[in-house]
Design an enzyme around this catalytic site. Sequence first.
Site, PDB file in Angstrom:
ATOM      1  N   GLU A  15       6.332  14.921 -25.787  1.00 26.73           N
ATOM      2  CA  GLU A  15       6.927  15.443 -24.304  1.00 26.73           C
ATOM      3  C   GLU A  15       6.734  16.379 -23.261  1.00 26.73           C
ATOM      4  OE1 GLU A  15       7.546  12.239 -21.984  1.00 26.73           O
ATOM      5  OE2 GLU A  15       7.730  10.741 -23.725  1.00 26.73           O
ATOM      6  N   CYS A  24       3.105  11.924 -13.500  1.00 25.07           N
ATOM      7  CA  CYS A  24       2.541  12.034 -15.534  1.00 25.07           C
ATOM      8  C   CYS A  24       1.447  10.791 -14.949  1.00 25.07           C
ATOM      9  CB  CYS A  24       3.450  11.110 -16.505  1.00 25.07           C
ATOM     10  SG  CYS A  24       4.126   9.341 -15.606  1.00 25.07           S
TER      11      CYS A  24
END
Length: 143
Positions: A15, A24
């Site tokens: 992550e 993202c």
Amino acid sequence: MKISDAGLELIKSFEGLYLKAYLCPAKVWTIGYGHTLGVMPGDVITKDQAEALLRKDLEQFEAVVNRSVSVPITQLQFDSLVSLCYNIGAKAFVTSTLLKKLNAGDYAGAATEFERWNKAGGVILPGLVRRRKKERELFEREL
């Protein structure tokens, strides 16, 4: 079961830590170690807040894996499944062929399903390819 420190570190490594909100690849505002709930452009947090958000977020995914898996699994398998579930979402996990194969006792078949989850927005992402490889390796370590 609860995620182990090794599982937590796996999730953190993929992550990454972002103390400022970012968009993202799936076009979702994200902060910390993949936290998305209520994140807005311009949000900023501390490392301690990121850690707390991750641990709180993981509680729901641990619960999903605990509720959904009906066969015996090892700690490492649990860790790999929580990592996958955290990344793809609970709904995708509970309806996945991976879970169906696992619950049918087909551990090897379930392991092959990890690599199918390598896309965001329909595009294969090298980071997801690497993550799925690591999750599968962890899952298969005690087969």
